[in-house]
Scaffold this motif. Structure first.
Motif, mmCIF file in Angstrom:
data_model
loop_
_atom_site.group_PDB
_atom_site.id
_atom_site.type_symbol
_atom_site.label_atom_id
_atom_site.label_comp_id
_atom_site.label_asym_id
_atom_site.label_seq_id
_atom_site.Cartn_x
_atom_site.Cartn_y
_atom_site.Cartn_z
ATOM 1 N N PRO A 172 5.680 1.831 6.550
ATOM 2 C CA PRO A 172 5.030 1.148 5.520
ATOM 3 C C PRO A 172 4.495 -0.246 6.149
ATOM 4 N N ASN A 173 3.660 -0.959 5.273
ATOM 5 C CA ASN A 173 3.446 -2.361 5.668
ATOM 6 C C ASN A 173 4.286 -3.289 5.280
ATOM 7 N N LYS A 174 4.292 -4.619 5.581
ATOM 8 C CA LYS A 174 5.195 -5.711 5.247
ATOM 9 C C LYS A 174 4.433 -6.788 4.441
ATOM 10 N N THR A 175 4.374 -6.856 3.064
ATOM 11 C CA THR A 175 3.877 -8.026 2.571
ATOM 12 C C THR A 175 4.832 -9.220 2.842
ATOM 13 N N LEU A 176 4.166 -10.329 3.349
ATOM 14 C CA LEU A 176 4.706 -11.551 3.610
ATOM 15 C C LEU A 176 4.994 -12.334 2.370
ATOM 16 N N PRO A 177 5.875 -13.216 2.414
ATOM 17 C CA PRO A 177 6.001 -14.147 1.331
ATOM 18 C C PRO A 177 4.820 -14.937 0.945
ATOM 19 N N GLU A 178 4.427 -15.293 -0.020
ATOM 20 C CA GLU A 178 3.118 -16.188 -0.304
ATOM 21 C C GLU A 178 3.106 -17.418 0.452
ATOM 22 N N LEU A 179 2.089 -17.637 1.288
ATOM 23 C CA LEU A 179 1.861 -18.842 1.969
ATOM 24 C C LEU A 179 1.781 -20.317 1.091
ATOM 25 N N VAL A 180 2.650 -21.231 1.864
ATOM 26 C CA VAL A 180 2.684 -22.766 1.238
ATOM 27 C C VAL A 180 1.593 -23.476 1.658
ATOM 28 N N ALA A 181 0.983 -24.428 0.874
ATOM 29 C CA ALA A 181 -0.105 -25.164 1.306
ATOM 30 C C ALA A 181 0.551 -26.311 2.271
ATOM 31 N N ASN A 182 -0.270 -26.407 3.539
ATOM 32 C CA ASN A 182 -0.045 -27.614 4.319
ATOM 33 C C ASN A 182 1.502 -27.359 4.691
ATOM 34 N N GLN A 183 1.964 -26.137 5.012
ATOM 35 C CA GLN A 183 3.081 -26.185 5.627
ATOM 36 C C GLN A 183 3.178 -25.005 6.606
ATOM 37 N N TRP A 184 3.768 -25.277 7.720
ATOM 38 C CA TRP A 184 3.942 -24.287 8.823
ATOM 39 C C TRP A 184 5.221 -23.238 8.475
ATOM 40 N N GLN A 185 4.803 -21.945 8.447
ATOM 41 C CA GLN A 185 6.066 -21.205 8.033
ATOM 42 C C GLN A 185 6.186 -20.154 9.357
ATOM 43 N N THR A 186 7.469 -19.625 9.705
ATOM 44 C CA THR A 186 7.555 -18.921 10.722
ATOM 45 C C THR A 186 8.199 -17.571 10.034
ATOM 46 N N PHE A 187 7.442 -16.176 10.038
ATOM 47 C CA PHE A 187 7.942 -15.344 9.792
ATOM 48 C C PHE A 187 8.414 -14.185 10.675
ATOM 49 N N GLU A 188 9.706 -13.770 10.652
ATOM 50 C CA GLU A 188 10.124 -12.585 11.588
ATOM 51 C C GLU A 188 10.159 -11.555 10.823
ATOM 52 N N VAL A 189 9.344 -10.394 11.222
ATOM 53 C CA VAL A 189 9.326 -9.288 10.712
ATOM 54 C C VAL A 189 9.795 -8.170 11.659
ATOM 55 N N ASP A 190 10.919 -7.369 11.058
ATOM 56 C CA ASP A 190 11.554 -6.317 11.970
ATOM 57 C C ASP A 190 10.543 -5.420 12.205
ATOM 58 N N ILE A 191 10.114 -4.851 13.382
ATOM 59 C CA ILE A 191 9.246 -3.858 13.486
ATOM 60 C C ILE A 191 9.503 -2.282 12.671
ATOM 61 N N SER A 192 10.603 -2.258 12.396
ATOM 62 C CA SER A 192 11.077 -1.028 11.458
ATOM 63 C C SER A 192 10.450 -1.136 10.293
ATOM 64 N N ALA A 193 10.220 -2.438 9.774
ATOM 65 C CA ALA A 193 9.565 -2.624 8.429
ATOM 66 C C ALA A 193 8.174 -2.313 8.371
ATOM 67 N N ILE A 194 7.403 -2.189 9.664
ATOM 68 C CA ILE A 194 6.123 -1.668 9.560
ATOM 69 C C ILE A 194 5.897 -0.271 10.412
ATOM 70 N N GLY A 195 7.067 0.257 10.722
ATOM 71 C CA GLY A 195 6.988 1.655 11.019
ATOM 72 C C GLY A 195 6.761 1.893 12.451
ATOM 73 N N VAL A 196 6.783 0.836 13.363
ATOM 74 C CA VAL A 196 6.407 0.968 14.784
ATOM 75 C C VAL A 196 7.588 0.950 15.913
ATOM 76 N N VAL A 197 8.865 1.560 15.405
ATOM 77 C CA VAL A 197 9.897 1.479 16.696
ATOM 78 C C VAL A 197 9.468 2.464 18.029
ATOM 79 N N ASP A 198 9.421 1.922 18.939
ATOM 80 C CA ASP A 198 9.412 2.813 20.078
ATOM 81 C C ASP A 198 8.192 3.608 19.919
ATOM 82 N N THR A 199 7.071 2.961 19.558
ATOM 83 C CA THR A 199 5.767 3.981 19.471
ATOM 84 C C THR A 199 4.569 3.275 20.051
ATOM 85 N N THR A 200 3.412 3.816 19.891
ATOM 86 C CA THR A 200 2.247 2.992 20.625
ATOM 87 C C THR A 200 1.213 2.610 19.352
ATOM 88 N N ILE A 201 0.854 1.558 19.557
ATOM 89 C CA ILE A 201 -0.211 0.910 18.420
ATOM 90 C C ILE A 201 -1.325 0.551 19.303
#
Length: 166
Positions: free
Chosen positions: A115-144
């Protein structure tokens, strides 16, 4: 101790090979920077959104991105292995307006992994750090070949300070 030149060269070459092996092992198991104020490690801009790689926001170097729905900030790298990585870490800011809706997508040969991973809606004027597990985007031990932040709606400018595989 008496060492011949040939013996010294062989010992030196062996030491260099050992150091090189250690460096390669550390690189593949440590963080892999795609962007941190500039593109790194062979990654290229392959976007189909309006992108300014030399921008900044709030005093931090960043990529400014804006565009229509389905436009994307896309990073390209030929045959990149995800083996040894577990997350994609994105530092992002919603700019002056916020509210942007984005999906993190990996692809190869223009075919997205599911699948792909929809991130939470971005907040105005605020730095956010998102950590997305690669299994959430279907790319564990593969080539992209591509890693994209795709707009799910028309977007006002947002800013990406870094994207790193860990």
């Amino acid at each position: 101790m008496n060492i011949s030149r040939r013996g010294a060269l062989v010992a030196f070459a062996g030491a260099c090979a050992s150091i090189s092996s250690v460096a390669r092992a550390q690189t593949s198991s440590g963080p892999h920077v795609i962007f941190d104020g500039q593109l790194r490690n062979g990654w290229q801009n392959n976007s189909w959104a309006k992108v300014d790689l030399g921008s900044s926001f709030g005093g931090a170097p960043a990529i400014q991105v804006e565009g229509a729905a389905w436009s994307a900030l896309q990073f390209h790298h030929a045959d990149f292995s995800t083996k040894g990585f577990s997350k994609v870490v994105v530092k992002i800011n919603g700019g002056k307006t916020g509210g942007q809706k984005l999906a993190l997508i990996a692809s190869t040969d223009k075919k997205p992994f599911a699948p792909n991973k929809t991130l939470p809606e971005l907040v105005a004027n605020q730095w956010q750090t998102f950590e997305v597990d690669i299994s959430a985007i279907g790319v564990v031990d593969t080539t992209i070949e591509n890693l994209s932040l795709q707009a799910l709606q028309d977007t006002q400018p947002y800013y990406v300070a870094s994207i790193v595989l860990v």
